[in-house]
Design a protein around this motif. Structure first.
Motif, short mmCIF file in Angstrom:
data_model
loop_
_atom_site.label_atom_id
_atom_site.label_comp_id
_atom_site.label_asym_id
_atom_site.label_seq_id
_atom_site.Cartn_x
_atom_site.Cartn_y
_atom_site.Cartn_z
N HIS A 88 0.84 -1.20 0.00
CA HIS A 88 0.00 0.00 0.00
C HIS A 88 0.88 1.25 0.00
O HIS A 88 0.93 1.96 -0.99
CB HIS A 88 -0.95 -0.02 1.21
N LEU A 89 1.60 1.48 1.09
CA LEU A 89 2.46 2.67 1.17
C LEU A 89 3.88 2.37 1.65
O LEU A 89 4.62 3.28 1.97
CB LEU A 89 1.82 3.72 2.10
N GLY A 90 4.24 1.10 1.71
CA GLY A 90 5.62 0.75 2.02
C GLY A 90 5.97 0.64 3.49
O GLY A 90 7.14 0.56 3.83
N CYS A 91 4.99 0.63 4.38
CA CYS A 91 5.29 0.45 5.80
C CYS A 91 5.78 -0.98 6.03
O CYS A 91 5.47 -1.88 5.25
CB CYS A 91 4.03 0.69 6.64
N SER A 92 6.52 -1.21 7.10
CA SER A 92 7.02 -2.55 7.41
C SER A 92 5.93 -3.40 8.05
O SER A 92 5.35 -3.00 9.05
CB SER A 92 8.20 -2.46 8.38
N VAL A 93 5.68 -4.54 7.45
CA VAL A 93 4.69 -5.46 8.00
C VAL A 93 5.33 -6.30 9.10
O VAL A 93 6.55 -6.45 9.14
CB VAL A 93 4.07 -6.37 6.91
N MET A 94 4.49 -6.80 10.00
CA MET A 94 4.95 -7.64 11.10
C MET A 94 4.19 -8.95 11.08
O MET A 94 3.00 -8.96 10.74
CB MET A 94 4.74 -6.92 12.43
N TRP A 95 4.84 -10.03 11.43
CA TRP A 95 4.20 -11.34 11.47
C TRP A 95 3.50 -11.50 12.82
O TRP A 95 4.09 -11.29 13.87
CB TRP A 95 5.22 -12.44 11.28
N PRO A 105 0.98 -2.01 10.31
CA PRO A 105 0.52 -1.13 11.38
C PRO A 105 0.03 0.24 10.89
O PRO A 105 -0.65 0.94 11.62
CB PRO A 105 1.76 -0.97 12.27
N CYS A 106 0.33 0.60 9.66
CA CYS A 106 -0.03 1.94 9.18
C CYS A 106 -1.50 2.07 8.80
O CYS A 106 -2.15 3.04 9.18
CB CYS A 106 0.85 2.32 7.99
N HIS A 107 -2.02 1.10 8.04
CA HIS A 107 -3.40 1.23 7.56
C HIS A 107 -4.18 -0.07 7.68
O HIS A 107 -5.17 -0.27 6.99
CB HIS A 107 -3.42 1.73 6.11
N ALA A 108 -3.70 -0.99 8.54
CA ALA A 108 -4.41 -2.22 8.89
C ALA A 108 -4.56 -3.22 7.75
O ALA A 108 -5.43 -4.08 7.79
CB ALA A 108 -5.77 -1.92 9.51
N PRO A 120 -7.71 -5.21 2.71
CA PRO A 120 -7.16 -4.03 2.05
C PRO A 120 -6.95 -2.90 3.07
O PRO A 120 -7.37 -3.04 4.19
CB PRO A 120 -8.24 -3.65 1.04
N PRO A 121 -6.29 -1.82 2.72
CA PRO A 121 -6.18 -1.18 1.41
C PRO A 121 -5.02 -1.62 0.54
O PRO A 121 -4.85 -1.09 -0.56
CB PRO A 121 -6.04 0.30 1.76
#
Length: 159
Positions: A88-95, A105-108, A120-121
């Motif tokens: 979506h916007l390049g935030c780091s995902v967490m497992w 964590p940025c946009h769920a 989504p988003p």
């Protein structure tokens, strides 16, 4: 007479300074144009040695923050390396081990263990990196991020 000596001195000083500046310029350009350029990456710099195949349990996820990927060992024994960046916007995902999904964590946005979008988003699946199995070791090529729209079986590497 004193003025003539001062003028002569200033002319000689400017000549010497000009010669020094010209020599510095010549050394700089000869070093730039004459040097052999090294490639930005060689195999050892972009192939991450994740470890032995046997050290990864089935149906588990291992973070490699320095390599910017998660190594996923699927229940059938296959390996995938998924990017840390949300599409979506390049935030780091967490497992999230309890939910068995990647969470942004940025946009769920959320993704399953294959990197497919659950919530989504995020517009598409997480990017992946090629996994190579060589001499019983798992290697991940971080120089080639694979832009994916969805999961396909061909994206899994088996030992």
């Amino acid at each position: 007479m004193a003025e003539l000596k001062r003028r002569t001195f200033i002319k000689k000083l400017w000549t010497i300074l000009g010669i020094i500046a010209g020599a510095e310029l010549l050394v700089t350009f000869s070093g730039f144009f004459g040097a052999k350029r090294k490639p930005l990456f060689d195999d050892s710099q972009h192939l991450i040695d994740a470890g032995k195949v046997s050290s990864f349990q089935l149906n588990s996820v291992f973070p490699f923050r320095s390599g910017k990927f998660y190594l996923v060992r699927l229940s059938d024994g296959g390996f995938m390396a998924l990017s840390l960046k949300c599409t979506h916007l390049g935030c780091s995902v967490m497992w999230n081990e309890a939910k068995k999904e990647f969470l942004c964590p940025c946009h769920a946005s959320s993704f399953d263990q294959f990197g497919e979008v659950i919530n989504p988003p995020a517009p598409r699946a997480l990017d992946s990196y090629p996994v190579i199995i060589r001499e019983g070791k798992v290697l991940v090529d971080i120089s080639k991020s694979v832009h994916r729209n969805k999961f396909e079986n061909s994206q899994v590497t088996y030992a």
